[in-house]
Design an enzyme around this catalytic site. Structure first.
Site, PDB file in Angstrom:
ATOM      1  N   TYR A 275      24.525   6.485  12.556  1.00 57.01           N
ATOM      2  CA  TYR A 275      23.800   6.698  11.305  1.00 57.01           C
ATOM      3  C   TYR A 275      22.855   7.883  11.426  1.00 57.01           C
ATOM      4  O   TYR A 275      22.461   8.291  12.510  1.00 57.01           O
ATOM      5  CB  TYR A 275      22.996   5.447  10.923  1.00 57.01           C
ATOM      6  CG  TYR A 275      21.870   5.187  11.896  1.00 57.01           C
ATOM      7  CD1 TYR A 275      20.601   5.695  11.666  1.00 57.01           C
ATOM      8  CD2 TYR A 275      22.090   4.465  13.057  1.00 57.01           C
ATOM      9  CE1 TYR A 275      19.580   5.491  12.581  1.00 57.01           C
ATOM     10  CE2 TYR A 275      21.087   4.249  13.975  1.00 57.01           C
ATOM     11  CZ  TYR A 275      19.827   4.765  13.725  1.00 57.01           C
ATOM     12  OH  TYR A 275      18.824   4.568  14.627  1.00 57.01           O
TER      13      TYR A 275
ATOM     14  N   PHE B 115      14.361  11.113   9.867  1.00 59.36           N
ATOM     15  CA  PHE B 115      13.433  10.320  10.677  1.00 59.36           C
ATOM     16  C   PHE B 115      14.115   9.652  11.859  1.00 59.36           C
ATOM     17  O   PHE B 115      13.456   9.222  12.794  1.00 59.36           O
ATOM     18  CB  PHE B 115      12.682   9.283   9.829  1.00 59.36           C
ATOM     19  CG  PHE B 115      13.571   8.285   9.140  1.00 59.36           C
ATOM     20  CD1 PHE B 115      14.016   7.154   9.800  1.00 59.36           C
ATOM     21  CD2 PHE B 115      13.972   8.490   7.832  1.00 59.36           C
ATOM     22  CE1 PHE B 115      14.844   6.238   9.168  1.00 59.36           C
ATOM     23  CE2 PHE B 115      14.799   7.578   7.189  1.00 59.36           C
ATOM     24  CZ  PHE B 115      15.236   6.445   7.865  1.00 59.36           C
ATOM     25  N   ASP B 116      15.457   9.581  11.847  1.00 61.13           N
ATOM     26  CA  ASP B 116      16.157   8.956  12.960  1.00 61.13           C
ATOM     27  C   ASP B 116      17.641   9.282  12.876  1.00 61.13           C
ATOM     28  O   ASP B 116      18.163   9.513  11.783  1.00 61.13           O
ATOM     29  CB  ASP B 116      15.958   7.433  12.922  1.00 61.13           C
ATOM     30  CG  ASP B 116      16.335   6.749  14.238  1.00 61.13           C
ATOM     31  OD1 ASP B 116      16.546   7.448  15.249  1.00 61.13           O
ATOM     32  OD2 ASP B 116      16.423   5.507  14.249  1.00 61.13           O
TER      33      ASP B 116
ATOM     34  N   ILE C  94      17.028  -3.664   8.797  1.00 63.48           N
ATOM     35  CA  ILE C  94      16.432  -3.771   7.473  1.00 63.48           C
ATOM     36  C   ILE C  94      17.497  -4.282   6.505  1.00 63.48           C
ATOM     37  O   ILE C  94      18.693  -4.049   6.696  1.00 63.48           O
ATOM     38  CB  ILE C  94      15.814  -2.430   7.002  1.00 63.48           C
ATOM     39  CG1 ILE C  94      16.864  -1.323   6.947  1.00 63.48           C
ATOM     40  CG2 ILE C  94      14.616  -2.053   7.859  1.00 63.48           C
ATOM     41  CD1 ILE C  94      16.376  -0.019   6.327  1.00 63.48           C
TER      42      ILE C  94
ATOM     43  N   TYR D  50      11.465  -1.084   4.798  1.00 61.74           N
ATOM     44  CA  TYR D  50      10.324  -1.599   5.563  1.00 61.74           C
ATOM     45  C   TYR D  50       9.230  -2.165   4.670  1.00 61.74           C
ATOM     46  O   TYR D  50       8.116  -2.408   5.115  1.00 61.74           O
ATOM     47  CB  TYR D  50       9.765  -0.505   6.480  1.00 61.74           C
ATOM     48  CG  TYR D  50      10.730  -0.180   7.589  1.00 61.74           C
ATOM     49  CD1 TYR D  50      10.788  -0.971   8.727  1.00 61.74           C
ATOM     50  CD2 TYR D  50      11.628   0.881   7.473  1.00 61.74           C
ATOM     51  CE1 TYR D  50      11.697  -0.701   9.743  1.00 61.74           C
ATOM     52  CE2 TYR D  50      12.546   1.157   8.478  1.00 61.74           C
ATOM     53  CZ  TYR D  50      12.565   0.361   9.603  1.00 61.74           C
ATOM     54  OH  TYR D  50      13.474   0.625  10.598  1.00 61.74           O
TER      55      TYR D  50
ATOM     56  N   PHE E  88     -12.437  -2.152  12.824  1.00 61.00           N
ATOM     57  CA  PHE E  88     -13.072  -2.923  13.891  1.00 61.00           C
ATOM     58  C   PHE E  88     -14.407  -2.281  14.243  1.00 61.00           C
ATOM     59  O   PHE E  88     -14.476  -1.061  14.441  1.00 61.00           O
ATOM     60  CB  PHE E  88     -12.184  -2.945  15.138  1.00 61.00           C
ATOM     61  CG  PHE E  88     -10.868  -3.635  14.916  1.00 61.00           C
ATOM     62  CD1 PHE E  88     -10.759  -5.009  15.061  1.00 61.00           C
ATOM     63  CD2 PHE E  88      -9.747  -2.913  14.538  1.00 61.00           C
ATOM     64  CE1 PHE E  88      -9.540  -5.649  14.849  1.00 61.00           C
ATOM     65  CE2 PHE E  88      -8.527  -3.541  14.322  1.00 61.00           C
ATOM     66  CZ  PHE E  88      -8.431  -4.913  14.471  1.00 61.00           C
TER      67      PHE E  88
END
Length: 142
Positions: free
Chosen positions: A12, A22-23, A42, A68, A79
């Site tokens: 893919y 992105f990949d 996904i 996602y 924090f």
């Protein structure tokens, strides 16, 4: 013939709507192996592969909700400085890992550091984005 529940291998290439890649399994030279429909991928990717045949190629557009998910403002966490070890070494843009109550690591990106606090974004980096995949089904076992 459905691939539901079968171990499959796919190549893919994933891109955003603006064409940014992105990949890509092609770049790694090794197909991705997963069990179709087992929740390892996904939702939109699983759905695209379920009815493919070996050798078939297709291009799919997957909305954020089936990828996602949408960005969740509750995943942006602040924090107080006294709760952050080594705060002086933390910089904006760094990737840190938080732990869930069960001890699972969750990646988070530092989006702000002040002397008083550190703010992290634990949303997946592709949350809120529609994705495009060129998918090639290479192999189906069973």
């Amino acid at each position: 013939m459905s691939n539901q529940g079968k171990k499959v291998k796919t190549h893919y290439r994933g891109t955003l709507d603006d064409g940014t890649q992105f990949d890509s399994s092609y770049d790694r030279g090794e197909p991705l192996e997963f069990t179709c429909g087992a929740g390892q991928m996904i939702k939109g990717f699983d759905a695209a592969v379920v009815d493919m045949q070996v050798g078939e190629k297709k291009t799919v557009h997957i909305p954020a909700a089936d990828a996602y998910g949408e960005r969740n403002p509750e995943m942006v966490l602040t924090f107080p400085a006294e709760q952050v070890p080594n705060i002086e070494q933390i910089e904006k843009g760094m990737k840190l890992f938080l732990s869930t109550p069960s001890g699972m690591p969750v990646p988070a990106v530092v989006i702000d550091v002040t002397p008083e606090a550190v703010t992290l974004d634990a949303n997946h980096e592709l949350a809120g984005k529609d994705l495009n995949f060129d998918i090639e089904l290479v192999e189906v076992e069973g």
